[in-house]
Each structure stands twice: as C-alpha cells, then as structure tokens.
Design an enzyme around this catalytic site. Sequence first.
Site, PDB file in Angstrom:
ATOM      1  N   LYS A  60       0.841  -1.208   0.000  1.00 38.05           N
ATOM      2  CA  LYS A  60       0.000   0.000   0.000  1.00 38.05           C
ATOM      3  C   LYS A  60       0.866   1.245   0.000  1.00 38.05           C
ATOM      4  CE  LYS A  60      -3.772  -2.559   2.054  1.00 38.05           C
ATOM      5  NZ  LYS A  60      -4.532  -2.991   3.230  1.00 38.05           N
ATOM      6  N   GLN A 104      -4.836  -1.793   9.411  1.00 37.01           N
ATOM      7  CA  GLN A 104      -4.677  -3.114   8.791  1.00 37.01           C
ATOM      8  C   GLN A 104      -5.261  -4.190   9.711  1.00 37.01           C
ATOM      9  OE1 GLN A 104      -3.565  -3.542   5.663  1.00 37.01           O
ATOM     10  NE2 GLN A 104      -3.856  -5.747   5.777  1.00 37.01           N
ATOM     11  N   ASP A 127     -11.165   2.369   3.579  1.00 34.28           N
ATOM     12  CA  ASP A 127     -11.328   0.913   3.511  1.00 34.28           C
ATOM     13  C   ASP A 127     -12.794   0.538   3.307  1.00 34.28           C
ATOM     14  OD1 ASP A 127      -9.392  -1.057   3.615  1.00 34.28           O
ATOM     15  OD2 ASP A 127      -8.998  -0.792   5.749  1.00 34.28           O
TER      16      ASP A 127
HETATM   17  N1  GUN Z   1      -6.726  -7.244   5.825  1.00 35.89           N
HETATM   18  C1  GUN Z   1      -6.980  -7.973   4.720  1.00 35.89           C
HETATM   19  N2  GUN Z   1      -7.550  -7.215   3.763  1.00 35.89           N
HETATM   20  C2  GUN Z   1      -7.663  -5.976   4.278  1.00 35.89           C
HETATM   21  C3  GUN Z   1      -8.163  -4.748   3.757  1.00 35.89           C
HETATM   22  O1  GUN Z   1      -8.654  -4.651   2.621  1.00 35.89           O
HETATM   23  N3  GUN Z   1      -8.096  -3.689   4.603  1.00 35.89           N
HETATM   24  C4  GUN Z   1      -7.591  -3.782   5.861  1.00 35.89           C
HETATM   25  N4  GUN Z   1      -7.583  -2.685   6.614  1.00 35.89           N
HETATM   26  N5  GUN Z   1      -7.125  -4.905   6.373  1.00 35.89           N
HETATM   27  C5  GUN Z   1      -7.153  -5.989   5.580  1.00 35.89           C
END
Ligand code: GUN
Length: 302
Positions: A60, A104, A127
């Site tokens: 990211k 996350q 998100d």
């Molecule tokens: N863990 C797995 N996929 C995601 C996601 O799309 N966003 C976040 N914040 N955590 C994750």
Amino acid sequence: MNGNNSDIKKKIIDGKLIASEIELSISEKIVELKKQGIVPSIAVILVGENPASVVYVRNKERAAQRCGILSKKEIYPASFSEKSLLNKIEELNNDPLIHGILVQLPLPQHINEKKIMEAISPDKDVDGFHPLNVGKIFTENSPFYPCTPYGITKMLDYYDIPVKGKNCVIIGQSNIVGKPLAIMLMNRLATVASLNIFTKDVKSIASKADILISATGKAHLIGEEYVKDGAVVIDVGISNIDGKICGDVNFEKVVNKVSKITPVPGGVGPLTVAVLMENTVKSAIIKSGINTSIKNVLNNKK
Ligand code: GUN
C-alpha cells in the site's frame, strides 16, 4: 493444464494491468490536485507483526508513492493498547491533512476490531469498513466501497463480463470480502449464493456458478470439479506454501474449463491496492470541496 500458452493467456484477468491503468489515472488527477495545493494523504496503521499484514502494508505504501499520495505509516507493537489505538485514530480524524485512515486487519486479539472500525471517521474510511458506509452499500451511495469487492467489480467491468442474471457463488463470508461483495453483485441483479464453512456440498453449488469467487485462504481448495465449463473464476485467496504464493484455486487444474480466471499473484491483490488509492484521492477531492472534471472520473459505476 494442456491448453497452449496463448489460449491460457487470453483467459487471464490481468489485475496488474488494470491496477496500473487505475494508478495512472489517479496520478494524473493528483497532479491537478497538487496544483491547487491539495496533497492526498493516507495514514496506514499496523499493530503487531503479522507477516502477511507487513507485506500488504508495504504494498500500500509503495502504491501511494507511485501515485504521489502521501502515506503516513504508523507501526505499533502487538502490545499496543486498544485505548492508545483509539486515541491515535481520534488524532488522525482531527488532522485536516489526512484524507484516509486504514487500520490493517487482523488486529491483535485484545483489540476489538468493531470498536476500531467505528472509531474511524466515516468520511476518512477509505477501507469502507465503517458500519455507516457498509450500510450505504445497500443503497449504492457509499462514499467508499470496500477495496477487494470494489476491485473485483472493476475487473468484471474491464473485461465486459456480464453480471445481471448470472449465478454468482461466493465462497467465504467475511466482512471484508464475501458479505460486501454479495450485496454489490446483488445490486447488479446477479443471483448470489454466499457459502460458508458450514455449507453442505460446496462443490455442487460452486459448479453451477457462472461467476465463482473464492475467498477462503485455503490453498488449492478449488479443483476442476468445483468449476462449470465456461465459468469466470475470481481467486481472492493468498497462501504461502513453502515460500510460493498461491491462491484458493488450483489454477493448473481449472484453467482449461474457465472462460476467464484471475492468477495469484497478479490478480485481485494489485486491484485492491489500486482502488484504495482511488478511494483516498476521492476523499481528498470531496474534502477539498473543489468541483472540477477530476470529480467525474471518480464515479463508482461503469
Ligand atoms: N486485511 C486484509 N484485507 C484488508 C483490507 O482490505 N483492509 C484492511 N484494513 N485490512 C485488511
């Protein structure tokens, strides 16, 4: 696998390609925003050292750099308290220079994920996990759609894969992927089946799918007997088997049956990251209040 290479190539849904096109279009918008003094920015919070999460956060961060988005990485030990995390989120909610906040997942067990998702300001929830934004998926007016399902709809659109009237089977009903994706496909008038670990005879349901989406994290769960001839197969799973990344789908076994298929890696993953960047830029544009043509490129539908 016995089809020739060019036949197989034609079937592949190239997530990397779509993601790079999205990133390019975002980068152009960011150049325009920066001329107006707006620098889109995202705060990415990682608590603990889950190896997969470390990789996702790094991806990211790199995507943000490629697009010209400012990324503020906040890394805390697994012992970080829920209260401290809530305080951090509050601080970021109040920071006018931050447009998106991402925590996350998964979080360490002592932290209540629901509480954390609810603490993120809905207008910085890039998100798309805040309950207010999740609810708005029903009415198709969420400002931020969850990135993995949103990325999957982009794939279907990119390859003109029809959804209306199709049988879509989603294996896995997580809040992050399966549930929101089910609603998003229902919004497009698909017939959707949501399967979970207690579903009886997954194989027979899956093998009736025109579009089969697997999001279980069980490496190579999906063999040829799960797949209808001509089906579109979307593989959301990412597993690490002896240092090799693979998905839920046994690609070699099913590729001859499908009309389209996502590879792992290089399928859903890059798109999830690219649409996170898109959500962040969208947030920056909404917050800035500017009303220019850049806004038009950011609609959620084809
Ligand atoms: N863990 C797995 N996929 C995601 C996601 O799309 N966003 C976040 N914040 N955590 C994750």
